[in-house]
Design a protein around this motif. Structure first.
Motif, PDB file in Angstrom:
ATOM      1  N   ILE A   1      21.811 -46.177  -4.215  1.00  0.00           N
ATOM      2  CA  ILE A   1      22.816 -46.101  -5.264  1.00  0.00           C
ATOM      3  C   ILE A   1      24.137 -45.751  -4.601  1.00  0.00           C
ATOM      4  CG2 ILE A   1      23.545 -44.788  -7.299  1.00  0.00           C
ATOM      5  CD1 ILE A   1      20.539 -44.410  -7.918  1.00  0.00           C
ATOM      6  N   PRO A   2      25.237 -46.430  -4.966  1.00  0.00           N
ATOM      7  CA  PRO A   2      26.529 -46.077  -4.359  1.00  0.00           C
ATOM      8  C   PRO A   2      26.829 -44.595  -4.536  1.00  0.00           C
ATOM      9  CG  PRO A   2      26.719 -48.089  -5.640  1.00  0.00           C
ATOM     10  CD  PRO A   2      25.343 -47.538  -5.903  1.00  0.00           C
ATOM     11  N   GLY A   3      27.211 -43.950  -3.452  1.00  0.00           N
ATOM     12  CA  GLY A   3      27.539 -42.532  -3.481  1.00  0.00           C
ATOM     13  C   GLY A   3      26.351 -41.615  -3.277  1.00  0.00           C
ATOM     14  N   ALA A   4      25.140 -42.166  -3.231  1.00  0.00           N
ATOM     15  CA  ALA A   4      23.967 -41.311  -3.021  1.00  0.00           C
ATOM     16  C   ALA A   4      24.014 -40.751  -1.602  1.00  0.00           C
ATOM     17  CB  ALA A   4      22.684 -42.106  -3.232  1.00  0.00           C
ATOM     18  N   ALA A   5      23.697 -39.478  -1.479  1.00  0.00           N
ATOM     19  CA  ALA A   5      23.718 -38.835  -0.170  1.00  0.00           C
ATOM     20  C   ALA A   5      22.526 -37.894  -0.062  1.00  0.00           C
ATOM     21  CB  ALA A   5      25.012 -38.058   0.021  1.00  0.00           C
ATOM     22  N   LEU A   6      22.079 -37.701   1.148  1.00  0.00           N
ATOM     23  CA  LEU A   6      21.010 -36.746   1.389  1.00  0.00           C
ATOM     24  C   LEU A   6      21.529 -35.344   1.110  1.00  0.00           C
ATOM     25  CD1 LEU A   6      19.524 -38.193   4.690  1.00  0.00           C
ATOM     26  CD2 LEU A   6      18.505 -38.262   2.418  1.00  0.00           C
ATOM     27  N   PRO A   7      20.697 -34.456   0.611  1.00  0.00           N
ATOM     28  CA  PRO A   7      21.156 -33.093   0.352  1.00  0.00           C
ATOM     29  C   PRO A   7      21.566 -32.427   1.661  1.00  0.00           C
ATOM     30  CG  PRO A   7      18.806 -33.321  -0.120  1.00  0.00           C
ATOM     31  CD  PRO A   7      19.314 -34.667   0.274  1.00  0.00           C
ATOM     32  N   ASP A   8      22.571 -31.562   1.568  1.00  0.00           N
ATOM     33  CA  ASP A   8      23.013 -30.837   2.757  1.00  0.00           C
ATOM     34  C   ASP A   8      21.891 -29.922   3.216  1.00  0.00           C
ATOM     35  OD1 ASP A   8      25.503 -31.982   2.785  1.00  0.00           O
ATOM     36  OD2 ASP A   8      26.409 -30.420   1.532  1.00  0.00           O
ATOM     37  N   SER A   9      21.653 -29.930   4.508  1.00  0.00           N
ATOM     38  CA  SER A   9      20.645 -29.020   5.059  1.00  0.00           C
ATOM     39  C   SER A   9      21.375 -27.955   5.857  1.00  0.00           C
ATOM     40  CB  SER A   9      19.664 -29.791   5.943  1.00  0.00           C
ATOM     41  OG  SER A   9      20.356 -30.375   7.028  1.00  0.00           O
ATOM     42  N   ALA A  10      20.722 -26.859   6.041  1.00  0.00           N
ATOM     43  CA  ALA A  10      21.335 -25.760   6.802  1.00  0.00           C
ATOM     44  C   ALA A  10      21.594 -26.238   8.223  1.00  0.00           C
ATOM     45  CB  ALA A  10      20.418 -24.558   6.804  1.00  0.00           C
ATOM     46  N   ASP A  11      22.721 -25.871   8.758  1.00  0.00           N
ATOM     47  CA  ASP A  11      23.064 -26.257  10.121  1.00  0.00           C
ATOM     48  C   ASP A  11      22.250 -25.373  11.065  1.00  0.00           C
ATOM     49  OD1 ASP A  11      24.122 -27.211  12.407  1.00  0.00           O
ATOM     50  OD2 ASP A  11      26.164 -26.457  12.064  1.00  0.00           O
ATOM     51  N   THR A  12      21.234 -25.959  11.659  1.00  0.00           N
ATOM     52  CA  THR A  12      20.319 -25.187  12.498  1.00  0.00           C
ATOM     53  C   THR A  12      20.893 -24.882  13.880  1.00  0.00           C
ATOM     54  OG1 THR A  12      19.248 -27.209  13.232  1.00  0.00           O
ATOM     55  CG2 THR A  12      18.263 -26.067  11.353  1.00  0.00           C
ATOM     56  N   THR A  13      21.933 -25.602  14.276  1.00  0.00           N
ATOM     57  CA  THR A  13      22.468 -25.370  15.619  1.00  0.00           C
ATOM     58  C   THR A  13      23.200 -24.051  15.719  1.00  0.00           C
ATOM     59  OG1 THR A  13      24.465 -26.626  15.091  1.00  0.00           O
ATOM     60  CG2 THR A  13      22.652 -27.816  16.165  1.00  0.00           C
ATOM     61  N   THR A  14      23.790 -23.577  14.626  1.00  0.00           N
ATOM     62  CA  THR A  14      24.511 -22.299  14.701  1.00  0.00           C
ATOM     63  C   THR A  14      23.594 -21.130  14.420  1.00  0.00           C
ATOM     64  OG1 THR A  14      25.210 -22.505  12.413  1.00  0.00           O
ATOM     65  CG2 THR A  14      26.734 -23.306  14.101  1.00  0.00           C
ATOM     66  N   SER A  15      22.535 -21.320  13.652  1.00  0.00           N
ATOM     67  CA  SER A  15      21.663 -20.208  13.310  1.00  0.00           C
ATOM     68  C   SER A  15      20.607 -19.971  14.385  1.00  0.00           C
ATOM     69  CB  SER A  15      21.004 -20.441  11.953  1.00  0.00           C
ATOM     70  OG  SER A  15      20.199 -21.582  12.018  1.00  0.00           O
ATOM     71  N   ARG A  16      20.390 -20.925  15.228  1.00  0.00           N
ATOM     72  CA  ARG A  16      19.384 -20.786  16.267  1.00  0.00           C
ATOM     73  C   ARG A  16      20.089 -20.743  17.623  1.00  0.00           C
ATOM     74  NH1 ARG A  16      15.129 -25.490  17.254  1.00  0.00           N
ATOM     75  NH2 ARG A  16      17.116 -26.526  17.167  1.00  0.00           N
ATOM     76  N   LYS A  17      19.645 -19.860  18.466  1.00  0.00           N
ATOM     77  CA  LYS A  17      20.242 -19.723  19.784  1.00  0.00           C
ATOM     78  C   LYS A  17      19.739 -20.856  20.677  1.00  0.00           C
ATOM     79  CE  LYS A  17      21.520 -15.935  22.694  1.00  0.00           C
ATOM     80  NZ  LYS A  17      21.262 -14.581  23.089  1.00  0.00           N
ATOM     81  N   SER A  18      20.646 -21.423  21.420  1.00  0.00           N
ATOM     82  CA  SER A  18      20.301 -22.508  22.322  1.00  0.00           C
ATOM     83  C   SER A  18      19.484 -21.969  23.489  1.00  0.00           C
ATOM     84  CB  SER A  18      21.576 -23.173  22.842  1.00  0.00           C
ATOM     85  OG  SER A  18      21.272 -24.037  23.921  1.00  0.00           O
TER      86      SER A  18
END
Length: 181
Positions: free
Chosen positions: A156-173
């Motif tokens: 559907i035009p404008g359909a987008a996946l729900p935002d997921s938590a940004d795991t790169t900042t919450s998890r230590k590399s």
């Protein structure tokens, strides 16, 4: 066995040379639409019809060109909501008598088309299909062409996946210890 059989008999094909063309309008019945929807993993095929014209080609062969009109319902790959779509698409297919060599050339032949198809557009004819002893199943040809033009990832035009938590900042590399401070 095809869900949508509309046979062009071999006797019609053999008389084609004197007629110059055969025109057929074919439509799928509701039960055939249901079976095609299952075959192509669609929510529904509300309507399917096609106008086809068959012309002689290269002596013993035939050229089939036509236009498909269909109303289909697919599922949005993102939201899973139904999407109603109208399909209108032209196609060209070539058939030959079994064992016949067309035009003295092997695959990759080019032919300018006439009629409803743009005459200036060359078509690459790699390997025409054989005409069976029963003739040509125009219904199956239309069904195959429909499957080729369906959107493999409808959304559907404008359909987008729900935002997921940004795991790169919450998890230590794991390489953080290697960084010089």
């Amino acid at each position: 066995m095809s869900e949508f059989v509309r046979q062009l008999k071999i006797s019609d094909i053999l008389t084609l040379q004197s007629k110059q063309e055969i025109r057929r309008n074919i439509s799928a019945r509701p039960d055939e639409c249901g079976e095609l929807a299952k075959r192509f993993s669609l929510e529904a095929v509300r309507a399917l019809n096609a106008e086809v014209t068959i012309h002689p080609w290269e002596g013993s062969g035939v050229r089939v060109h036509g236009t498909i009109n269909a109303d289909v319902v697919q599922r949005c790959v993102i939201s899973l909501k139904p999407i109603e779509q109208k399909v209108r698409e032209s196609f060209v297919s070539f058939f030959k008598q079994p064992g016949a060599q067309q035009g003295g050339q092997q695959g990759g032949q080019q032919e300018a088309l006439q009629g409803d198809i743009n005459i200036d557009t060359p078509v690459d004819i790699e390997d025409p299909e054989d005409i069976t002893p029963e003739g040509i199943d125009l219904g199956e040809l239309v069904a195959q062409q429909l499957s080729l033009v369906l959107d493999p990832y409808p959304h559907i035009p404008g359909a987008a996946l729900p935002d997921s938590a940004d795991t790169t900042t919450s998890r230590k590399s794991p390489f953080a210890v290697l960084q010089k401070q």
